[in-house]
Write a protein that holds these residues in place. Structure first.
Motif, PDB file in Angstrom:
ATOM      1  N   GLN A  22      47.222 -32.469   5.824  1.00 38.61           N
ATOM      2  CA  GLN A  22      48.188 -33.562   5.784  1.00 38.61           C
ATOM      3  C   GLN A  22      49.092 -33.446   4.567  1.00 38.61           C
ATOM      4  OE1 GLN A  22      45.623 -36.986   6.150  1.00 38.61           O
ATOM      5  NE2 GLN A  22      45.717 -36.952   8.380  1.00 38.61           N
ATOM      6  N   GLU A  23      48.534 -33.067   3.430  1.00 37.47           N
ATOM      7  CA  GLU A  23      49.349 -32.866   2.234  1.00 37.47           C
ATOM      8  C   GLU A  23      50.330 -31.715   2.438  1.00 37.47           C
ATOM      9  OE1 GLU A  23      46.817 -32.388  -1.182  1.00 37.47           O
ATOM     10  OE2 GLU A  23      45.853 -34.333  -0.853  1.00 37.47           O
ATOM     11  N   LYS A  24      49.847 -30.647   3.061  1.00 39.50           N
ATOM     12  CA  LYS A  24      50.708 -29.494   3.321  1.00 39.50           C
ATOM     13  C   LYS A  24      51.846 -29.879   4.271  1.00 39.50           C
ATOM     14  CE  LYS A  24      50.480 -24.688   4.864  1.00 39.50           C
ATOM     15  NZ  LYS A  24      49.608 -23.617   5.359  1.00 39.50           N
ATOM     16  N   LEU A  25      51.518 -30.613   5.321  1.00 42.18           N
ATOM     17  CA  LEU A  25      52.542 -31.024   6.282  1.00 42.18           C
ATOM     18  C   LEU A  25      53.549 -31.978   5.651  1.00 42.18           C
ATOM     19  CD1 LEU A  25      50.481 -31.518   9.555  1.00 42.18           C
ATOM     20  CD2 LEU A  25      52.192 -29.760   9.087  1.00 42.18           C
ATOM     21  N   ALA A  26      53.098 -32.838   4.765  1.00 37.99           N
ATOM     22  CA  ALA A  26      54.008 -33.781   4.115  1.00 37.99           C
ATOM     23  C   ALA A  26      55.050 -33.050   3.273  1.00 37.99           C
ATOM     24  CB  ALA A  26      53.228 -34.766   3.257  1.00 37.99           C
ATOM     25  N   ALA A  27      54.715 -31.856   2.819  1.00 38.81           N
ATOM     26  CA  ALA A  27      55.613 -31.102   1.947  1.00 38.81           C
ATOM     27  C   ALA A  27      56.612 -30.232   2.708  1.00 38.81           C
ATOM     28  CB  ALA A  27      54.790 -30.227   1.006  1.00 38.81           C
ATOM     29  N   ALA A  44      61.421 -34.421   7.354  1.00 39.19           N
ATOM     30  CA  ALA A  44      60.265 -34.177   6.495  1.00 39.19           C
ATOM     31  C   ALA A  44      59.031 -34.098   7.377  1.00 39.19           C
ATOM     32  CB  ALA A  44      60.131 -35.297   5.468  1.00 39.19           C
ATOM     33  N   GLY A  45      57.921 -33.686   6.801  1.00 40.76           N
ATOM     34  CA  GLY A  45      56.690 -33.458   7.535  1.00 40.76           C
ATOM     35  C   GLY A  45      56.140 -34.649   8.283  1.00 40.76           C
ATOM     36  N   LYS A  46      56.499 -35.849   7.888  1.00 41.31           N
ATOM     37  CA  LYS A  46      56.002 -37.033   8.591  1.00 41.31           C
ATOM     38  C   LYS A  46      57.014 -37.561   9.598  1.00 41.31           C
ATOM     39  CE  LYS A  46      52.643 -38.330   5.224  1.00 41.31           C
ATOM     40  NZ  LYS A  46      51.840 -39.393   4.702  1.00 41.31           N
ATOM     41  N   LYS A  85      54.693 -27.208  14.291  1.00 41.73           N
ATOM     42  CA  LYS A  85      54.065 -26.880  13.006  1.00 41.73           C
ATOM     43  C   LYS A  85      52.797 -27.699  12.802  1.00 41.73           C
ATOM     44  CE  LYS A  85      57.702 -25.003  10.172  1.00 41.73           C
ATOM     45  NZ  LYS A  85      57.103 -23.736   9.826  1.00 41.73           N
ATOM     46  N   THR A  86      52.841 -28.960  13.181  1.00 38.70           N
ATOM     47  CA  THR A  86      51.660 -29.811  13.054  1.00 38.70           C
ATOM     48  C   THR A  86      50.529 -29.274  13.911  1.00 38.70           C
ATOM     49  OG1 THR A  86      53.042 -31.748  12.604  1.00 38.70           O
ATOM     50  CG2 THR A  86      50.802 -32.167  13.363  1.00 38.70           C
ATOM     51  N   LYS A  87      50.846 -28.868  15.129  1.00 37.86           N
ATOM     52  CA  LYS A  87      49.831 -28.322  16.032  1.00 37.86           C
ATOM     53  C   LYS A  87      49.238 -27.041  15.458  1.00 37.86           C
ATOM     54  CE  LYS A  87      49.055 -26.713  20.719  1.00 37.86           C
ATOM     55  NZ  LYS A  87      49.630 -26.347  21.996  1.00 37.86           N
ATOM     56  N   GLU A  88      50.092 -26.163  14.909  1.00 38.78           N
ATOM     57  CA  GLU A  88      49.609 -24.913  14.312  1.00 38.78           C
ATOM     58  C   GLU A  88      48.650 -25.195  13.161  1.00 38.78           C
ATOM     59  OE1 GLU A  88      53.045 -22.707  13.057  1.00 38.78           O
ATOM     60  OE2 GLU A  88      53.806 -22.520  15.109  1.00 38.78           O
TER      61      GLU A  88
END
Length: 107
Positions: A22-27, A44-46, A85-88
């Motif tokens: 989650q931290e990685k995706l947020a960035a 952004a990631g969210k 990207k989230t799925k990956e």
């Protein structure tokens, strides 16, 4: 009881990995475009829209409907990229385990 303790340990490890993910995706940021690049949206990631670029040629008041459609299309493309990207990242954390849609970890 030993199996239950191992299961709880694995769940704890997965929760830690999920937090890291989650931290990685947020960035991260993703980009979507439409109209051959005339409209570009950055998310952004969210999923928050961070920026939008519009080719000045589209600023014609007679073309507002087309501009609005292109913005929606660019956002949709960026959102698809973000979902991919989230799925990956999720597959990396779960080791390919297909969790039911909407299921959130930790349990």
């Amino acid at each position: 009881m030993k199996n239950f303790a191992n299961l709880m340990k694995q769940a704890s490890q997965m929760q830690s990995k999920m937090n890291e993910m989650q931290e990685k995706l947020a960035a991260i940021t993703v980009e979507g475009s439409s109209g051959a690049g005339m409209v570009t949206v950055v998310l952004a990631g969210k999923g928050d829209m961070k920026s939008i670029k519009i080719d000045p040629k589209l600023a014609d008041p007679n073309e507002m409907e087309m501009l609005q459609d292109l913005i929606v299309a660019a956002y949709s493309e960026a959102r698809r990229h973000l979902d991919e990207k989230t799925k990956e990242e999720m597959e990396k954390v779960t080791g390919g385990l297909n969790l039911p849609e909407g299921m959130k970890l930790p349990f």
